[in-house]
Design an enzyme around this catalytic site. Structure first.
Site, PDB file in Angstrom:
ATOM      1  N   THR A 133       5.662  -6.661 -24.658  1.00 22.18           N
ATOM      2  CA  THR A 133       4.951  -7.742 -25.342  1.00 22.18           C
ATOM      3  C   THR A 133       5.879  -8.615 -26.185  1.00 22.18           C
ATOM      4  O   THR A 133       6.903  -8.143 -26.704  1.00 22.18           O
ATOM      5  CB  THR A 133       3.869  -7.134 -26.261  1.00 22.18           C
ATOM      6  OG1 THR A 133       3.343  -8.153 -27.113  1.00 22.18           O
ATOM      7  CG2 THR A 133       4.416  -6.034 -27.158  1.00 22.18           C
ATOM      8  N   TYR A 161       1.812  -2.057 -33.179  1.00 23.55           N
ATOM      9  CA  TYR A 161       1.684  -2.257 -31.734  1.00 23.55           C
ATOM     10  C   TYR A 161       3.022  -2.722 -31.142  1.00 23.55           C
ATOM     11  O   TYR A 161       3.550  -2.119 -30.200  1.00 23.55           O
ATOM     12  CB  TYR A 161       0.576  -3.281 -31.458  1.00 23.55           C
ATOM     13  CG  TYR A 161       0.554  -3.774 -30.048  1.00 23.55           C
ATOM     14  CD1 TYR A 161       0.258  -2.916 -28.995  1.00 23.55           C
ATOM     15  CD2 TYR A 161       0.847  -5.105 -29.755  1.00 23.55           C
ATOM     16  CE1 TYR A 161       0.249  -3.375 -27.683  1.00 23.55           C
ATOM     17  CE2 TYR A 161       0.830  -5.568 -28.448  1.00 23.55           C
ATOM     18  CZ  TYR A 161       0.539  -4.706 -27.428  1.00 23.55           C
ATOM     19  OH  TYR A 161       0.544  -5.155 -26.138  1.00 23.55           O
TER      20      TYR A 161
HETATM   21  N1  UFG Z   1      -8.180 -15.221 -33.295  1.00 25.08           N
HETATM   22  C1  UFG Z   1      -9.130 -15.788 -34.132  1.00 25.08           C
HETATM   23  N2  UFG Z   1     -10.362 -15.219 -34.156  1.00 25.08           N
HETATM   24  C2  UFG Z   1     -10.702 -14.134 -33.416  1.00 25.08           C
HETATM   25  C3  UFG Z   1      -9.727 -13.576 -32.566  1.00 25.08           C
HETATM   26  C4  UFG Z   1      -8.464 -14.154 -32.535  1.00 25.08           C
HETATM   27  O1  UFG Z   1      -8.871 -16.753 -34.820  1.00 25.08           O
HETATM   28  O2  UFG Z   1     -11.852 -13.660 -33.527  1.00 25.08           O
HETATM   29  C5  UFG Z   1      -6.844 -15.814 -33.268  1.00 25.08           C
HETATM   30  C6  UFG Z   1      -5.763 -14.843 -33.709  1.00 25.08           C
HETATM   31  O3  UFG Z   1      -5.590 -14.872 -35.095  1.00 25.08           O
HETATM   32  C7  UFG Z   1      -4.567 -15.375 -32.929  1.00 25.08           C
HETATM   33  C8  UFG Z   1      -5.175 -15.967 -31.666  1.00 25.08           C
HETATM   34  O4  UFG Z   1      -6.557 -16.161 -31.948  1.00 25.08           O
HETATM   35  O5  UFG Z   1      -3.983 -16.405 -33.643  1.00 25.08           O
HETATM   36  C9  UFG Z   1      -5.060 -15.041 -30.483  1.00 25.08           C
HETATM   37  O6  UFG Z   1      -5.563 -13.772 -30.877  1.00 25.08           O
HETATM   38  P1  UFG Z   1      -5.824 -12.603 -29.834  1.00 25.08           P
HETATM   39  O7  UFG Z   1      -6.446 -11.493 -30.590  1.00 25.08           O
HETATM   40  O8  UFG Z   1      -6.559 -13.146 -28.656  1.00 25.08           O
HETATM   41  O9  UFG Z   1      -4.383 -12.238 -29.340  1.00 25.08           O
HETATM   42  P2  UFG Z   1      -3.139 -11.786 -30.217  1.00 25.08           P
HETATM   43  O10 UFG Z   1      -2.282 -12.988 -30.353  1.00 25.08           O
HETATM   44  O11 UFG Z   1      -3.485 -11.089 -31.455  1.00 25.08           O
HETATM   45  O12 UFG Z   1      -2.575 -10.654 -29.316  1.00 25.08           O
HETATM   46  C10 UFG Z   1      -1.958 -10.956 -28.183  1.00 25.08           C
HETATM   47  C11 UFG Z   1      -1.961  -9.792 -27.210  1.00 25.08           C
HETATM   48  C12 UFG Z   1      -1.031  -8.721 -27.674  1.00 25.08           C
HETATM   49  C13 UFG Z   1       0.291  -9.330 -28.060  1.00 25.08           C
HETATM   50  C14 UFG Z   1       0.053 -10.300 -29.144  1.00 25.08           C
HETATM   51  C15 UFG Z   1       1.275 -10.849 -29.809  1.00 25.08           C
HETATM   52  O13 UFG Z   1      -3.254  -9.265 -27.052  1.00 25.08           O
HETATM   53  O14 UFG Z   1      -0.856  -7.791 -26.645  1.00 25.08           O
HETATM   54  O15 UFG Z   1      -0.683 -11.337 -28.564  1.00 25.08           O
HETATM   55  O16 UFG Z   1       0.896 -11.217 -31.118  1.00 25.08           O
HETATM   56  F1  UFG Z   1       1.121  -8.392 -28.504  1.00 25.08           F
END
Ligand code: UFG
Length: 331
Positions: A119, A143
């Protein structure tokens, strides 16, 4: 006949199920290995399922003996950034020990080709740094730290035992199979696009935007979204790379284009013809401001050609799947 079996851990999960479909289309037999704790038995449609845990060393040994896979694609892992900040022990134990058990079983069975789902979270939150495969890895959540540790395991077993590895560092995976045979469905859901689509059709209350005070043009986090079908295509190319004896390699899988949370929300209107109900909330622990790939190594070296990794295709495919999911996965 030489086996064309490929062991796919997490084969009942979101990315693993799409990988199984792509492997089958490419002439391999995917053997899904999954404890179905977060995955779905109904998602295993393209080969057999071994319902077992990576902590179960006897089951791993038996699976290698029975199926004699030529390679492994390792997707099975806990993968929620927020949760990993609350329960780091689970992430270290399950992700790292699970991978170690798998690697040891593979080496014991003389299965030396290992494709690993890593990742961009291993890079951490580095302002104004181009994130390519040579960037320093400074994870800011458990993670990312657990995935970085597994990369180290692969390197060490490569040196000691000749394990060949392909490491893919994903940016944000999104979208679904355009045929809607498999797709993204987590319980509970944590990812932006499925949560947004749930809010659009009233399956949940308003989407909460996690943080509007980031140092970005509109104050929300920026991510590099890659379509799950493009992502698994890269894995099939990576498998061929290893089988052709081209050696160990690390590839980022992202497009290089970043979109803010607000841009994703705004784009969805054109697809669903509906507003996204949202509220502005606090930052989520562990989130980086901006994660965008700064590398095109996968394109230039691996011959990867992302076809559906644009916001329109990703949200459209996710929306189609969203409207079909109840016909597929029933728990
Ligand atoms: N977000 C919101 N509201 C929500 C969910 C997400 O604003 O209800 C935002 C998060 O803060 C982030 C973006 O949307 O800025 C994307 O969030 P996700 O949860 O969809 O994905 P992440 O970026 O947290 O996680 C993903 C992958 C991981 C990876 C990570 C790196 O799922 O495997 O990116 O940060 F490691």
């Amino acid at each position: 006949m030489i086996s064309k079996n490929v062991l796919v851990t997490g084969g009942a999960g979101y990315i693993g199920s799409h990988a199984c479909k792509a492997l089958k289309a490419a002439g391999y037999t995917p053997i899904a290995y999954d404890n179905c704790s977060t995955g779905w038995e109904e998602a295993v449609k393209f080969g057999p399922l071994v319902k077992a845990d990576l902590m179960d060393q006897a089951a791993l040994k038996e699976t290698f003996e029975r199926y004699q896979p030529i390679a492994i694609m390792h997707f099975a892992a806990l993968s929620q950034v927020g949760e990993s900040m609350q329960e780091p022990g689970r992430y270290w134990r399950e992700n790292v020990t699970g991978a170690l058990n798998l690697v040891e079983a593979a080496v014991e069975a003389k299965c030396f080709n290992f494709v690993f789902s890593s990742t961009c979270a291993t890079y951490g939150d580095q302002d104004n740094v181009v994130l390519d495969e040579d960037s320093v890895q400074l994870p800011i959540n458990a993670y990312g730290a657990s995935k970085k540790a597994i990369e180290g395991i692969l390197q060490d077993f490569g040196t000691a035992n000749g394990l060949r590895h392909m490491i893919f560092r994903y940016f944000n995976v999104a979208g679904a199979d355009p045929d809607a045979e498999v797709g993204e469905f987590h319980q509970p859901e944590t990812h932006l696009i499925p949560l947004m689509l749930d809010a659009v059709d009233g399956k949940r209350d308003a989407l909460t935007i996690f943080g509007t005070d980031y140092d970005t043009a509109d104050g929300t986090c920026i991510r590099d979204y890659v379509h799950v079908c493009d992502l698994v295509d890269a894995h099939v190319l990576g498998l061929k790379w290893l089988l052709d004896g081209k050696g160990n390699r690390i590839f980022n899988l992202g497009t290089g284009d970043g979109f803010s949370v607000r841009e994703v929300i705004n784009h969805s209107r054109a697809i669903t013809n509906r507003e996204v109900p949202y509220v502005e909330g606090a930052r989520r622990a562990g989130d980086c401001t901006k994660l965008v790939s700064g590398s095109n190594r996968a394109v230039s070296e691996l011959g990867w050609e992302p076809k559906r990794s644009n916001l329109h295709a990703m949200i459209s495919d996710a929306w189609r799947w969203h409207q079909n999911v109840a016909n597929h996965y029933k728990k």
